[in-house]
Design a protein around this motif. Sequence first.
Motif, PDB file in Angstrom:
ATOM      1  N   SER A 286       0.845  -1.190   0.000  1.00  0.00           N
ATOM      2  CA  SER A 286       0.000   0.000   0.000  1.00  0.00           C
ATOM      3  C   SER A 286       0.880   1.239   0.000  1.00  0.00           C
ATOM      4  O   SER A 286       1.977   1.229   0.559  1.00  0.00           O
ATOM      5  CB  SER A 286      -0.910   0.020   1.234  1.00  0.00           C
ATOM      6  N   ALA A 287       0.403   2.296  -0.635  1.00  0.00           N
ATOM      7  CA  ALA A 287       1.089   3.589  -0.587  1.00  0.00           C
ATOM      8  C   ALA A 287       0.043   4.690  -0.669  1.00  0.00           C
ATOM      9  O   ALA A 287      -0.873   4.627  -1.497  1.00  0.00           O
ATOM     10  CB  ALA A 287       2.094   3.722  -1.730  1.00  0.00           C
ATOM     11  N   THR A 288       0.180   5.683   0.198  1.00  0.00           N
ATOM     12  CA  THR A 288      -0.790   6.775   0.261  1.00  0.00           C
ATOM     13  C   THR A 288      -0.071   8.112   0.242  1.00  0.00           C
ATOM     14  O   THR A 288       0.867   8.333   1.016  1.00  0.00           O
ATOM     15  CB  THR A 288      -1.641   6.680   1.541  1.00  0.00           C
ATOM     16  N   LEU A 289      -0.509   8.989  -0.654  1.00  0.00           N
ATOM     17  CA  LEU A 289      -0.021  10.365  -0.712  1.00  0.00           C
ATOM     18  C   LEU A 289      -0.956  11.225   0.120  1.00  0.00           C
ATOM     19  O   LEU A 289      -2.171  11.218  -0.097  1.00  0.00           O
ATOM     20  CB  LEU A 289       0.005  10.848  -2.161  1.00  0.00           C
ATOM     21  N   LEU A 290      -0.394  11.968   1.088  1.00  0.00           N
ATOM     22  CA  LEU A 290      -1.182  12.838   1.950  1.00  0.00           C
ATOM     23  C   LEU A 290      -0.863  14.291   1.639  1.00  0.00           C
ATOM     24  O   LEU A 290       0.304  14.696   1.630  1.00  0.00           O
ATOM     25  CB  LEU A 290      -0.869  12.570   3.431  1.00  0.00           C
ATOM     26  N   LEU A 291      -1.907  15.079   1.377  1.00  0.00           N
ATOM     27  CA  LEU A 291      -1.761  16.506   1.114  1.00  0.00           C
ATOM     28  C   LEU A 291      -2.625  17.275   2.104  1.00  0.00           C
ATOM     29  O   LEU A 291      -3.744  16.867   2.411  1.00  0.00           O
ATOM     30  CB  LEU A 291      -2.192  16.842  -0.313  1.00  0.00           C
ATOM     31  N   MET A 292      -2.100  18.410   2.589  1.00  0.00           N
ATOM     32  CA  MET A 292      -2.828  19.196   3.581  1.00  0.00           C
ATOM     33  C   MET A 292      -3.265  20.532   3.002  1.00  0.00           C
ATOM     34  O   MET A 292      -2.476  21.468   2.896  1.00  0.00           O
ATOM     35  CB  MET A 292      -1.931  19.424   4.807  1.00  0.00           C
ATOM     36  N   PRO A 293      -4.533  20.652   2.565  1.00  0.00           N
ATOM     37  CA  PRO A 293      -5.030  21.943   2.087  1.00  0.00           C
ATOM     38  C   PRO A 293      -5.506  22.807   3.243  1.00  0.00           C
ATOM     39  O   PRO A 293      -5.942  22.294   4.274  1.00  0.00           O
ATOM     40  CB  PRO A 293      -6.199  21.553   1.184  1.00  0.00           C
ATOM     41  N   SER A 294      -5.433  24.112   3.079  1.00  0.00           N
ATOM     42  CA  SER A 294      -5.859  25.016   4.143  1.00  0.00           C
ATOM     43  C   SER A 294      -7.156  25.729   3.817  1.00  0.00           C
ATOM     44  O   SER A 294      -7.685  26.447   4.650  1.00  0.00           O
ATOM     45  CB  SER A 294      -4.772  26.061   4.417  1.00  0.00           C
ATOM     46  N   ASP A 295      -7.699  25.532   2.610  1.00  0.00           N
ATOM     47  CA  ASP A 295      -8.919  26.263   2.287  1.00  0.00           C
ATOM     48  C   ASP A 295      -9.644  25.625   1.115  1.00  0.00           C
ATOM     49  O   ASP A 295      -9.023  25.104   0.195  1.00  0.00           O
ATOM     50  CB  ASP A 295      -8.589  27.711   1.940  1.00  0.00           C
ATOM     51  N   PHE A 296     -10.960  25.661   1.170  1.00  0.00           N
ATOM     52  CA  PHE A 296     -11.824  25.308   0.051  1.00  0.00           C
ATOM     53  C   PHE A 296     -12.753  26.487  -0.180  1.00  0.00           C
ATOM     54  O   PHE A 296     -13.280  27.052   0.773  1.00  0.00           O
ATOM     55  CB  PHE A 296     -12.682  24.076   0.373  1.00  0.00           C
ATOM     56  N   GLN A 297     -12.987  26.839  -1.423  1.00  0.00           N
ATOM     57  CA  GLN A 297     -13.883  27.944  -1.724  1.00  0.00           C
ATOM     58  C   GLN A 297     -15.254  27.439  -2.159  1.00  0.00           C
ATOM     59  O   GLN A 297     -15.896  28.016  -3.015  1.00  0.00           O
ATOM     60  CB  GLN A 297     -13.268  28.820  -2.823  1.00  0.00           C
TER      61      GLN A 297
END
Length: 437
Positions: A286-297
Amino acid sequence: MKTMLATLTIGAMAAAVLLGPGTARGAILVDSASLSAIQDAWVDQANPTTNYGSTTTLERKAGWSSTPSSSTQKFPYVDFGAANLLATVPAGAAVYRAQLALDRVSATGDSEARVGHVSAAWNEGTIVYNSAPGTAATRYGGPLGTGAGTTVLDVTTYVDSVRRTGSGTASYRLSGGGEDNGHTTVFSSREAGAGVAPELTVEWVPASRLYTPGMKGSNLVARLQEGLSGYAGTSDTMLTTRNSLVHGADASFNMENVWGSDTSRGLVKFDLSSIGVNPAWATVTSATLLLMPSDFQTMTSIPVQVRELQKAWTENATWTTYDGVNLWDLAGAAGAGDQSAVLSSTSLADSQWGMIYLDVTSSVASWLGNPALNNGWIVDAVSATQNIVSQVGTSENATIVLRPQLWIQMNVIPEPATAAVLGLAGLLGLKRRGRRA
Protein backbone atom coordinates in the motif's frame (compact mmCIF):
# COMPACT_ATOMS: atom_id res chain seq x y z
CA MET A 1 -16.73 -1.71 11.23
CA LYS A 2 -14.12 -1.34 13.95
CA THR A 3 -14.09 -3.77 16.85
CA MET A 4 -13.84 -2.40 20.36
CA LEU A 5 -11.13 -4.34 22.17
CA ALA A 6 -10.79 -2.54 25.48
CA THR A 7 -11.63 0.56 27.46
CA LEU A 8 -8.96 2.44 29.36
CA THR A 9 -9.55 5.12 31.96
CA ILE A 10 -6.82 7.71 31.69
CA GLY A 11 -6.75 10.49 34.25
CA ALA A 12 -9.73 11.40 36.34
CA MET A 13 -12.25 12.18 33.64
CA ALA A 14 -11.05 10.89 30.27
CA ALA A 15 -11.77 7.58 28.59
CA ALA A 16 -9.87 6.16 25.64
CA VAL A 17 -11.51 3.35 23.71
CA LEU A 18 -8.96 1.21 21.90
CA LEU A 19 -10.19 0.26 18.47
CA GLY A 20 -7.46 -2.28 18.04
CA PRO A 21 -4.27 -2.92 16.15
CA GLY A 22 -4.60 -3.90 12.54
CA THR A 23 -7.56 -1.68 11.67
CA ALA A 24 -7.39 -0.97 7.93
CA ARG A 25 -7.45 2.70 6.94
CA GLY A 26 -7.43 2.44 3.20
CA ALA A 27 -4.82 -0.30 3.00
CA ILE A 28 -2.46 1.15 5.63
CA LEU A 29 -2.86 -0.87 8.84
CA VAL A 30 -3.28 1.39 11.85
CA ASP A 31 -3.89 1.19 15.57
CA SER A 32 -6.62 3.51 16.80
CA ALA A 33 -8.36 4.85 19.88
CA SER A 34 -11.12 7.29 20.78
CA LEU A 35 -10.80 9.83 23.59
CA SER A 36 -13.66 11.56 25.38
CA ALA A 37 -13.54 15.27 26.20
CA ILE A 38 -12.30 16.12 29.69
CA GLN A 39 -13.94 19.56 29.54
CA ASP A 40 -16.07 21.62 27.17
CA ALA A 41 -17.96 24.90 27.14
CA TRP A 42 -19.21 27.60 24.80
CA VAL A 43 -18.99 31.38 24.90
CA ASP A 44 -21.53 33.96 23.73
CA GLN A 45 -20.73 37.45 22.47
CA ALA A 46 -24.23 38.63 23.43
CA ASN A 47 -23.59 37.56 27.04
CA PRO A 48 -19.84 38.15 27.32
CA THR A 49 -19.51 37.51 31.06
CA THR A 50 -21.76 34.45 31.30
CA ASN A 51 -20.23 31.00 31.70
CA TYR A 52 -21.74 28.06 29.77
CA GLY A 53 -19.52 25.27 31.05
CA SER A 54 -22.19 23.14 32.70
CA THR A 55 -24.86 23.07 29.98
CA THR A 56 -25.72 19.88 28.09
CA THR A 57 -25.21 21.61 24.74
CA LEU A 58 -22.53 23.55 22.87
CA GLU A 59 -23.67 26.35 20.54
CA ARG A 60 -21.86 27.72 17.54
CA LYS A 61 -22.91 30.80 15.51
CA ALA A 62 -21.06 33.41 13.48
CA GLY A 63 -21.97 36.35 11.28
CA TRP A 64 -22.94 36.47 7.62
CA SER A 65 -20.17 35.46 5.19
CA SER A 66 -17.56 35.16 7.95
CA THR A 67 -17.90 38.82 8.99
CA PRO A 68 -19.25 38.61 12.56
CA SER A 69 -22.18 40.90 13.21
CA SER A 70 -22.62 42.53 16.59
CA SER A 71 -23.62 40.10 19.34
CA THR A 72 -23.81 37.06 17.04
CA GLN A 73 -20.74 34.97 17.81
CA LYS A 74 -21.01 31.74 19.79
CA PHE A 75 -17.92 29.53 19.92
CA PRO A 76 -17.65 26.01 21.42
CA TYR A 77 -14.43 24.94 23.18
CA VAL A 78 -13.50 21.26 23.62
CA ASP A 79 -10.46 19.83 25.45
CA PHE A 80 -9.31 16.20 25.39
CA GLY A 81 -6.20 16.68 27.54
CA ALA A 82 -2.69 16.48 26.09
CA ALA A 83 -1.59 14.09 28.83
CA ASN A 84 -4.41 11.72 27.91
CA LEU A 85 -3.52 11.96 24.22
CA LEU A 86 0.16 11.25 24.86
CA ALA A 87 -0.70 8.34 27.15
CA THR A 88 -2.96 6.85 24.47
CA VAL A 89 -0.83 7.31 21.34
CA PRO A 90 2.52 5.69 22.23
CA ALA A 91 5.83 7.49 21.95
CA GLY A 92 7.44 7.11 18.54
CA ALA A 93 4.14 6.40 16.79
CA ALA A 94 3.30 8.14 13.50
CA VAL A 95 -0.14 9.78 13.49
CA TYR A 96 -2.04 8.91 10.31
CA ARG A 97 -5.39 10.56 10.98
CA ALA A 98 -7.23 12.38 13.78
CA GLN A 99 -10.88 13.42 13.70
CA LEU A 100 -13.11 15.41 16.01
CA ALA A 101 -16.69 14.08 16.14
CA LEU A 102 -19.57 16.17 17.52
CA ASP A 103 -23.14 15.02 18.06
CA ARG A 104 -25.31 17.57 16.23
CA VAL A 105 -28.61 18.21 18.01
CA SER A 106 -30.00 20.81 15.61
CA ALA A 107 -29.06 23.46 13.07
CA THR A 108 -31.01 26.37 11.61
CA GLY A 109 -29.19 25.78 8.30
CA ASP A 110 -25.93 24.51 6.87
CA SER A 111 -22.90 26.64 7.65
CA GLU A 112 -19.14 26.36 7.69
CA ALA A 113 -16.82 26.54 10.66
CA ARG A 114 -13.10 26.44 11.21
CA VAL A 115 -11.46 24.31 13.88
CA GLY A 116 -8.72 26.21 15.69
CA HIS A 117 -6.04 24.76 17.94
CA VAL A 118 -6.13 26.45 21.37
CA SER A 119 -2.73 26.53 23.06
CA ALA A 120 -3.66 28.60 26.13
CA ALA A 121 -5.20 27.05 29.23
CA TRP A 122 -8.90 27.53 30.04
CA ASN A 123 -11.39 26.10 32.49
CA GLU A 124 -14.92 25.06 31.64
CA GLY A 125 -16.18 26.43 34.94
CA THR A 126 -14.88 29.96 34.39
CA ILE A 127 -14.45 30.58 30.65
CA VAL A 128 -16.48 33.51 29.25
CA TYR A 129 -16.47 35.37 25.94
CA ASN A 130 -14.56 38.40 27.25
CA SER A 131 -11.57 36.35 28.40
CA ALA A 132 -11.75 33.25 26.18
CA PRO A 133 -8.40 32.34 24.57
CA GLY A 134 -7.88 32.65 20.85
CA THR A 135 -6.40 30.01 18.58
CA ALA A 136 -2.72 29.42 17.90
CA ALA A 137 -3.48 27.91 14.48
CA THR A 138 -6.60 27.48 12.36
CA ARG A 139 -6.19 24.94 9.56
CA TYR A 140 -9.35 22.87 9.45
CA GLY A 141 -13.08 23.22 9.10
CA GLY A 142 -15.97 22.46 6.82
CA PRO A 143 -19.76 22.24 6.61
CA LEU A 144 -21.41 21.54 9.95
CA GLY A 145 -24.50 19.90 8.47
CA THR A 146 -28.23 20.38 8.95
CA GLY A 147 -30.67 18.80 11.37
CA ALA A 148 -29.61 16.08 13.79
CA GLY A 149 -26.57 13.94 13.02
CA THR A 150 -22.80 13.81 13.47
CA THR A 151 -20.31 16.45 12.39
CA VAL A 152 -16.79 15.09 11.79
CA LEU A 153 -13.86 17.49 11.39
CA ASP A 154 -10.21 16.72 10.66
CA VAL A 155 -7.60 17.72 13.27
CA THR A 156 -4.75 15.47 12.08
CA THR A 157 -1.87 17.95 12.04
CA TYR A 158 -2.77 19.34 15.48
CA VAL A 159 -2.57 15.86 17.01
CA ASP A 160 0.48 14.96 14.93
CA SER A 161 2.34 18.01 16.28
CA VAL A 162 1.60 17.06 19.89
CA ARG A 163 2.76 13.46 19.39
CA ARG A 164 5.94 14.50 17.53
CA THR A 165 7.01 17.03 20.15
CA GLY A 166 5.55 15.35 23.22
CA SER A 167 4.03 18.67 24.29
CA GLY A 168 1.19 21.06 23.54
CA THR A 169 -2.56 20.82 24.00
CA ALA A 170 -5.47 18.77 22.69
CA SER A 171 -7.86 21.72 22.91
CA TYR A 172 -9.96 23.08 20.02
CA ARG A 173 -12.40 25.89 19.21
CA LEU A 174 -15.02 26.12 16.46
CA SER A 175 -15.09 29.61 14.97
CA GLY A 176 -16.23 31.35 11.78
CA GLY A 177 -15.90 29.84 8.32
CA GLY A 178 -16.32 31.06 4.78
CA GLU A 179 -20.09 30.53 4.49
CA ASP A 180 -21.52 31.12 7.96
CA ASN A 181 -24.86 32.64 6.90
CA GLY A 182 -25.75 33.47 10.49
CA HIS A 183 -26.99 29.96 11.29
CA THR A 184 -26.82 28.43 14.77
CA THR A 185 -25.64 24.85 15.21
CA VAL A 186 -26.20 23.08 18.53
CA PHE A 187 -24.04 20.13 19.62
CA SER A 188 -24.18 17.83 22.64
CA SER A 189 -21.66 18.54 25.38
CA ARG A 190 -20.01 15.94 27.61
CA GLU A 191 -22.62 16.76 30.25
CA ALA A 192 -25.24 15.22 27.92
CA GLY A 193 -23.75 11.75 28.45
CA ALA A 194 -21.04 9.43 27.18
CA GLY A 195 -22.98 8.31 24.11
CA VAL A 196 -23.14 11.80 22.60
CA ALA A 197 -20.15 13.58 24.15
CA PRO A 198 -17.45 15.11 21.89
CA GLU A 199 -14.96 12.48 20.79
CA LEU A 200 -11.45 12.53 19.35
CA THR A 201 -10.45 9.48 17.28
CA VAL A 202 -6.76 9.01 16.48
CA GLU A 203 -5.18 6.49 14.11
CA TRP A 204 -1.46 5.74 14.11
CA VAL A 205 1.28 3.33 13.07
CA PRO A 206 3.31 2.16 16.09
CA ALA A 207 7.07 2.66 16.23
CA SER A 208 7.63 -1.10 15.95
CA ARG A 209 6.30 -1.02 12.37
CA LEU A 210 8.00 2.18 11.17
CA TYR A 211 10.62 1.03 8.69
CA THR A 212 14.31 1.73 9.10
CA PRO A 213 16.99 0.24 6.82
CA GLY A 214 17.68 -3.39 7.66
CA MET A 215 14.26 -4.20 9.13
CA LYS A 216 12.46 -7.36 8.00
CA GLY A 217 8.82 -8.21 8.48
CA SER A 218 5.25 -7.67 7.32
CA ASN A 219 3.31 -4.41 7.06
CA LEU A 220 6.34 -2.21 7.72
CA VAL A 221 5.66 1.45 6.97
CA ALA A 222 8.08 4.04 5.59
CA ARG A 223 6.86 7.61 6.16
CA LEU A 224 8.47 10.22 3.91
CA GLN A 225 8.12 13.93 4.64
CA GLU A 226 10.59 16.74 4.06
CA GLY A 227 12.53 17.41 7.26
CA LEU A 228 11.22 14.33 9.09
CA SER A 229 14.07 12.11 10.33
CA GLY A 230 16.45 13.92 7.99
CA TYR A 231 14.50 13.19 4.80
CA ALA A 232 15.28 15.72 2.05
CA GLY A 233 13.94 14.12 -1.12
CA THR A 234 10.72 16.00 -1.94
CA SER A 235 10.29 18.12 -5.06
CA ASP A 236 7.13 20.15 -5.65
CA THR A 237 5.91 23.21 -7.48
CA MET A 238 2.85 24.79 -9.09
CA LEU A 239 1.88 25.29 -12.73
CA THR A 240 -0.53 28.19 -13.20
CA THR A 241 -2.00 30.31 -15.96
CA ARG A 242 -1.86 33.31 -13.63
CA ASN A 243 1.76 34.04 -14.50
CA SER A 244 4.93 32.61 -16.03
CA LEU A 245 6.86 32.67 -12.75
CA VAL A 246 8.69 29.75 -11.14
CA HIS A 247 6.90 28.56 -7.96
CA GLY A 248 9.32 25.88 -6.78
CA ALA A 249 10.21 27.80 -3.61
CA ASP A 250 6.61 28.65 -2.64
CA ALA A 251 5.27 27.45 0.71
CA SER A 252 2.06 26.22 -0.94
CA PHE A 253 0.56 25.41 -4.30
CA ASN A 254 -2.95 25.86 -5.62
CA MET A 255 -5.17 23.24 -7.22
CA GLU A 256 -7.70 25.27 -9.18
CA ASN A 257 -10.27 24.30 -11.75
CA VAL A 258 -11.14 27.38 -13.78
CA TRP A 259 -11.21 29.87 -10.90
CA GLY A 260 -12.22 32.96 -12.84
CA SER A 261 -9.92 32.63 -15.85
CA ASP A 262 -7.14 30.80 -14.00
CA THR A 263 -6.13 27.16 -13.79
CA SER A 264 -3.46 25.80 -11.43
CA ARG A 265 -2.00 22.35 -10.79
CA GLY A 266 0.53 20.95 -8.38
CA LEU A 267 3.53 18.70 -9.09
CA VAL A 268 4.90 16.43 -6.35
CA LYS A 269 7.74 13.90 -6.33
CA PHE A 270 9.45 11.84 -3.61
CA ASP A 271 12.92 10.32 -3.97
CA LEU A 272 12.43 6.68 -2.92
CA SER A 273 16.11 5.71 -2.79
CA SER A 274 16.55 6.97 0.77
CA ILE A 275 14.13 4.36 2.10
CA GLY A 276 17.10 2.00 2.10
CA VAL A 277 15.29 -1.17 1.07
CA ASN A 278 16.34 -3.66 -1.60
CA PRO A 279 13.34 -3.70 -3.97
CA ALA A 280 14.12 -7.29 -4.95
CA TRP A 281 13.12 -8.41 -1.46
CA ALA A 282 10.37 -5.90 -0.69
CA THR A 283 6.73 -5.97 -1.78
CA VAL A 284 4.74 -2.74 -1.63
CA THR A 285 1.28 -3.57 -0.29
CA SER A 286 0.00 0.00 0.00
CA ALA A 287 1.09 3.59 -0.59
CA THR A 288 -0.79 6.78 0.26
CA LEU A 289 -0.02 10.36 -0.71
CA LEU A 290 -1.18 12.84 1.95
CA LEU A 291 -1.76 16.51 1.11
CA MET A 292 -2.83 19.20 3.58
CA PRO A 293 -5.03 21.94 2.09
CA SER A 294 -5.86 25.02 4.14
CA ASP A 295 -8.92 26.26 2.29
CA PHE A 296 -11.82 25.31 0.05
CA GLN A 297 -13.88 27.94 -1.72
CA THR A 298 -17.00 25.80 -1.91
CA MET A 299 -19.24 23.72 0.33
CA THR A 300 -19.65 21.03 -2.33
CA SER A 301 -17.47 17.97 -2.83
CA ILE A 302 -14.44 18.32 -5.09
CA PRO A 303 -12.68 15.37 -6.74
CA VAL A 304 -8.90 15.61 -6.38
CA GLN A 305 -6.94 13.35 -8.69
CA VAL A 306 -3.32 12.44 -9.41
CA ARG A 307 -1.66 11.08 -12.54
CA GLU A 308 1.92 9.96 -13.11
CA LEU A 309 4.12 12.47 -14.91
CA GLN A 310 6.17 11.39 -17.93
CA LYS A 311 8.63 14.29 -18.13
CA ALA A 312 11.70 14.70 -15.87
CA TRP A 313 10.51 18.06 -14.54
CA THR A 314 12.30 20.28 -12.04
CA GLU A 315 11.14 22.90 -9.55
CA ASN A 316 11.90 25.48 -12.28
CA ALA A 317 8.86 24.22 -14.20
CA THR A 318 6.23 26.72 -15.36
CA TRP A 319 2.88 26.46 -17.12
CA THR A 320 4.69 26.16 -20.46
CA THR A 321 8.00 24.45 -19.57
CA TYR A 322 8.91 21.41 -17.49
CA ASP A 323 12.35 22.68 -16.42
CA GLY A 324 12.32 26.40 -17.19
CA VAL A 325 13.60 25.78 -20.74
CA ASN A 326 12.04 22.79 -22.48
CA LEU A 327 8.36 22.89 -23.40
CA TRP A 328 5.64 20.58 -22.19
CA ASP A 329 3.94 18.76 -25.06
CA LEU A 330 0.89 20.81 -24.14
CA ALA A 331 0.86 23.76 -21.74
CA GLY A 332 0.01 22.87 -18.17
CA ALA A 333 1.56 19.39 -18.55
CA ALA A 334 -1.65 18.37 -20.31
CA GLY A 335 -0.11 16.52 -23.27
CA ALA A 336 -0.11 12.76 -23.82
CA GLY A 337 3.66 12.76 -23.39
CA ASP A 338 3.45 14.87 -20.22
CA GLN A 339 1.19 12.81 -17.99
CA SER A 340 -0.26 9.31 -17.96
CA ALA A 341 -3.70 8.79 -19.43
CA VAL A 342 -4.45 6.47 -16.51
CA LEU A 343 -5.53 7.97 -13.19
CA SER A 344 -3.26 6.97 -10.32
CA SER A 345 -5.86 7.92 -7.74
CA THR A 346 -8.94 10.03 -7.08
CA SER A 347 -10.04 11.26 -3.68
CA LEU A 348 -13.23 13.13 -2.88
CA ALA A 349 -12.20 16.22 -0.93
CA ASP A 350 -15.52 16.96 0.74
CA SER A 351 -14.68 20.54 1.73
CA GLN A 352 -13.79 19.60 5.29
CA TRP A 353 -10.47 21.35 4.75
CA GLY A 354 -8.70 18.32 6.13
CA MET A 355 -5.98 15.98 4.95
CA ILE A 356 -6.46 14.53 1.46
CA TYR A 357 -5.56 10.82 1.19
CA LEU A 358 -4.69 9.50 -2.29
CA ASP A 359 -3.95 5.84 -3.03
CA VAL A 360 -0.76 5.70 -5.12
CA THR A 361 0.16 2.05 -4.53
CA SER A 362 0.60 1.13 -8.19
CA SER A 363 2.95 4.06 -8.84
CA VAL A 364 5.20 3.43 -5.85
CA ALA A 365 5.33 -0.33 -6.44
CA SER A 366 6.55 0.33 -9.98
CA TRP A 367 9.00 3.10 -9.10
CA LEU A 368 10.66 1.32 -6.18
CA GLY A 369 12.04 -1.30 -8.55
CA ASN A 370 12.65 1.09 -11.45
CA PRO A 371 13.59 4.57 -10.14
CA ALA A 372 14.02 5.94 -13.68
CA LEU A 373 10.24 5.84 -14.09
CA ASN A 374 9.67 8.07 -11.06
CA ASN A 375 8.69 11.54 -12.25
CA GLY A 376 6.15 12.05 -9.50
CA TRP A 377 2.54 13.10 -9.93
CA ILE A 378 0.45 15.98 -11.19
CA VAL A 379 -2.34 16.90 -8.76
CA ASP A 380 -5.62 18.41 -9.99
CA ALA A 381 -8.91 19.56 -8.50
CA VAL A 382 -11.48 18.58 -11.10
CA SER A 383 -14.98 20.01 -11.37
CA ALA A 384 -17.34 21.35 -13.99
CA THR A 385 -17.93 24.47 -11.90
CA GLN A 386 -15.67 27.18 -10.51
CA ASN A 387 -14.28 25.30 -7.53
CA ILE A 388 -10.90 25.66 -5.91
CA VAL A 389 -8.72 23.86 -3.42
CA SER A 390 -6.03 26.32 -2.45
CA GLN A 391 -2.83 26.59 -0.46
CA VAL A 392 -1.81 22.96 -0.24
CA GLY A 393 1.39 22.89 1.81
CA THR A 394 4.65 22.17 -0.03
CA SER A 395 8.01 20.83 1.13
CA GLU A 396 9.12 24.45 1.59
CA ASN A 397 6.37 25.21 4.10
CA ALA A 398 7.78 26.45 7.40
CA THR A 399 5.40 24.18 9.34
CA ILE A 400 6.61 20.62 8.85
CA VAL A 401 3.26 18.93 9.49
CA LEU A 402 1.76 20.83 6.52
CA ARG A 403 4.25 19.38 4.02
CA PRO A 404 3.27 16.52 1.66
CA GLN A 405 3.69 13.00 3.01
CA LEU A 406 4.11 9.61 1.38
CA TRP A 407 3.30 6.52 3.44
CA ILE A 408 4.56 3.21 2.01
CA GLN A 409 3.58 -0.13 3.53
CA MET A 410 5.83 -3.08 2.64
CA ASN A 411 6.54 -6.71 3.34
CA VAL A 412 10.33 -7.11 3.52
CA ILE A 413 11.89 -10.58 3.54
CA PRO A 414 15.51 -11.51 4.38
CA GLU A 415 17.81 -11.51 1.38
CA PRO A 416 19.11 -14.97 0.34
CA ALA A 417 22.62 -14.41 1.75
CA THR A 418 21.15 -13.40 5.10
CA ALA A 419 18.74 -16.31 5.08
CA ALA A 420 21.60 -18.71 4.28
CA VAL A 421 23.68 -17.39 7.18
CA LEU A 422 20.73 -17.72 9.55
CA GLY A 423 20.08 -21.24 8.30
CA LEU A 424 23.72 -22.24 8.75
CA ALA A 425 23.74 -20.79 12.25
CA GLY A 426 20.67 -22.86 13.05
CA LEU A 427 22.27 -26.06 11.77
CA LEU A 428 25.46 -25.43 13.74
CA GLY A 429 23.39 -24.87 16.84
CA LEU A 430 21.60 -28.18 16.37
CA LYS A 431 24.91 -29.95 15.78
CA ARG A 432 26.40 -28.56 19.01
CA ARG A 433 23.35 -29.60 21.00
CA GLY A 434 23.63 -33.07 19.45
CA ARG A 435 27.25 -33.41 20.60
CA ARG A 436 26.35 -32.40 24.15
CA ALA A 437 23.69 -35.07 24.18
